[in-house]
Design a protein around this motif. Sequence first.
Motif, mmCIF file in Angstrom:
data_model
loop_
_atom_site.group_PDB
_atom_site.id
_atom_site.type_symbol
_atom_site.label_atom_id
_atom_site.label_comp_id
_atom_site.label_asym_id
_atom_site.label_seq_id
_atom_site.Cartn_x
_atom_site.Cartn_y
_atom_site.Cartn_z
ATOM 1 N N ASP A 104 33.436 49.736 32.502
ATOM 2 C CA ASP A 104 33.598 50.472 31.243
ATOM 3 C C ASP A 104 33.124 49.673 30.038
ATOM 4 O O ASP A 104 32.974 50.223 28.945
ATOM 5 C CB ASP A 104 35.053 50.909 31.049
ATOM 6 C CG ASP A 104 36.040 49.752 31.140
ATOM 7 O OD1 ASP A 104 35.609 48.612 31.421
ATOM 8 O OD2 ASP A 104 37.250 49.998 30.945
ATOM 9 N N TYR A 105 32.886 48.382 30.231
ATOM 10 C CA TYR A 105 32.395 47.532 29.140
ATOM 11 C C TYR A 105 31.420 46.528 29.716
ATOM 12 O O TYR A 105 31.735 45.823 30.688
ATOM 13 C CB TYR A 105 33.576 46.817 28.470
ATOM 14 C CG TYR A 105 33.198 45.691 27.535
ATOM 15 C CD1 TYR A 105 32.688 45.964 26.270
ATOM 16 C CD2 TYR A 105 33.368 44.360 27.898
ATOM 17 C CE1 TYR A 105 32.348 44.939 25.403
ATOM 18 C CE2 TYR A 105 33.037 43.329 27.040
ATOM 19 C CZ TYR A 105 32.526 43.621 25.798
ATOM 20 O OH TYR A 105 32.190 42.604 24.942
ATOM 21 N N ARG A 146 25.269 45.444 23.819
ATOM 22 C CA ARG A 146 26.441 45.717 24.653
ATOM 23 C C ARG A 146 26.527 47.212 24.940
ATOM 24 O O ARG A 146 26.001 48.026 24.179
ATOM 25 C CB ARG A 146 27.726 45.236 23.970
ATOM 26 C CG ARG A 146 27.726 43.727 23.696
ATOM 27 C CD ARG A 146 28.942 43.278 22.898
ATOM 28 N NE ARG A 146 28.848 41.869 22.545
ATOM 29 C CZ ARG A 146 29.242 40.874 23.325
ATOM 30 N NH1 ARG A 146 29.828 41.159 24.495
ATOM 31 N NH2 ARG A 146 29.110 39.620 22.958
ATOM 32 N N TYR A 148 29.211 50.518 26.230
ATOM 33 C CA TYR A 148 30.591 50.993 26.343
ATOM 34 C C TYR A 148 30.569 52.415 26.904
ATOM 35 O O TYR A 148 29.725 53.225 26.511
ATOM 36 C CB TYR A 148 31.270 51.026 24.968
ATOM 37 C CG TYR A 148 31.064 49.782 24.127
ATOM 38 C CD1 TYR A 148 32.006 48.759 24.134
ATOM 39 C CD2 TYR A 148 29.936 49.635 23.322
ATOM 40 C CE1 TYR A 148 31.826 47.623 23.357
ATOM 41 C CE2 TYR A 148 29.746 48.504 22.548
ATOM 42 C CZ TYR A 148 30.696 47.495 22.568
ATOM 43 O OH TYR A 148 30.509 46.369 21.801
ATOM 44 N N LEU A 152 36.139 54.408 26.570
ATOM 45 C CA LEU A 152 36.411 53.196 25.798
ATOM 46 C C LEU A 152 36.066 53.406 24.327
ATOM 47 O O LEU A 152 36.790 52.944 23.430
ATOM 48 C CB LEU A 152 35.615 52.017 26.378
ATOM 49 C CG LEU A 152 35.930 50.635 25.808
ATOM 50 C CD1 LEU A 152 37.402 50.294 25.994
ATOM 51 C CD2 LEU A 152 35.057 49.579 26.465
ATOM 52 N N ALA A 170 36.989 46.014 22.107
ATOM 53 C CA ALA A 170 36.662 46.736 23.344
ATOM 54 C C ALA A 170 37.138 45.961 24.566
ATOM 55 O O ALA A 170 37.645 46.542 25.536
ATOM 56 C CB ALA A 170 35.156 46.978 23.418
ATOM 57 N N TYR A 171 36.982 44.643 24.532
ATOM 58 C CA TYR A 171 37.403 43.822 25.676
ATOM 59 C C TYR A 171 38.902 43.953 25.921
ATOM 60 O O TYR A 171 39.356 43.994 27.073
ATOM 61 C CB TYR A 171 37.033 42.361 25.439
ATOM 62 C CG TYR A 171 37.410 41.435 26.585
ATOM 63 C CD1 TYR A 171 36.531 41.218 27.633
ATOM 64 C CD2 TYR A 171 38.650 40.802 26.612
ATOM 65 C CE1 TYR A 171 36.877 40.385 28.696
ATOM 66 C CE2 TYR A 171 39.008 39.977 27.664
ATOM 67 C CZ TYR A 171 38.118 39.769 28.699
ATOM 68 O OH TYR A 171 38.473 38.951 29.750
ATOM 69 N N ALA A 174 39.317 47.218 27.789
ATOM 70 C CA ALA A 174 38.494 47.462 28.978
ATOM 71 C C ALA A 174 39.278 47.204 30.263
ATOM 72 O O ALA A 174 40.028 46.234 30.374
ATOM 73 C CB ALA A 174 37.244 46.586 28.942
ATOM 74 N N PRO A 177 35.673 45.144 32.727
ATOM 75 C CA PRO A 177 34.577 44.538 31.957
ATOM 76 C C PRO A 177 33.694 43.660 32.827
ATOM 77 O O PRO A 177 34.119 43.151 33.867
ATOM 78 C CB PRO A 177 35.328 43.696 30.919
ATOM 79 C CG PRO A 177 36.608 43.310 31.596
ATOM 80 C CD PRO A 177 36.971 44.516 32.442
#
Length: 306
Positions: A104-105, A146, A148, A152, A170-171, A174, A177
Amino acid sequence: MKPPQISIIIPVYNEEAVLPALIDRLYRVLDAMAEPYEIIFVNDGSVDRSTQLLTEQFHRRPDATRVVLFNGNFGQIAITLDADLQNPPEEIPRLVAAVRAGHDYVGTYRRDRQDTFFRRYASRVINALRERTTHIRMTDQGCMLRAYDRSLVDTINACREVNTFIPALAYTFAATPTEIEVAHESRHAGESKYSLYGLIRLNFDLVTGFSIVPLQWFSLIGTVLSLASGALFVLLAVRRFVLGAEVEGVFTLFALQFFLTGIMLFGIGLMGEYVGRIQQEVRQRPRYRISAVLEGRSPAATRSAA
């Protein structure tokens, strides 16, 4: 028209020298992928010809181009990319593949980084300090290429923070990741818009926005200094009773007082940073005003279709 599966978000600020090359390479890469996509250019108050170039590109490709002269509906995959071409658009298919594989990341780190020795060394030091204080694992926080996924992005948009660092935020949300290595090129044209102060400010925002470790350090230092000051007071009292009055001891006390005053002032400043963030969240002032949004079919394309 099919809804876009891939959204590319590119902030632009005074990039007229590099925009033609960016547009040529970026559209060529995405056209070759044969998937519905959209490119969202966010023009952050440029004073050069960036606005004109973006407007012209919108009229050429209104089906895939959106220009925000400073939000919109994103695709299932959102990809951020700086406009300076230091991260090649040709890497985008690899990020899309990583998201489609279940991540997702997707973060990135630069291979053979084309920056000065000082910039590379400072980046390593800052990355190490940030990881120890925030426990956010990003090999290369300065690489803005990056990806996403949609869920997310929705979570990030639900946050009401004013000062934040999107990759770090975001991390924290996630579930799966990952990071991949990407190529890095020298700046195609123009010069970096980040000054040394801007980089320091960014990292200060990152540490204070995602960790209370600095406050915990201050509390620990305050405790140690208090114990040490108490022990020194006892020692000076014993010496006074045993050896009598010592004029030299006055200077020791003055030096200690000034040192403790400096520590307290630093702590007040650090706590003030957190209080300032609380104030910004409570005020919830608009961060920008949108003067125009160019999207959909251009008038010229509409007449042609007619």
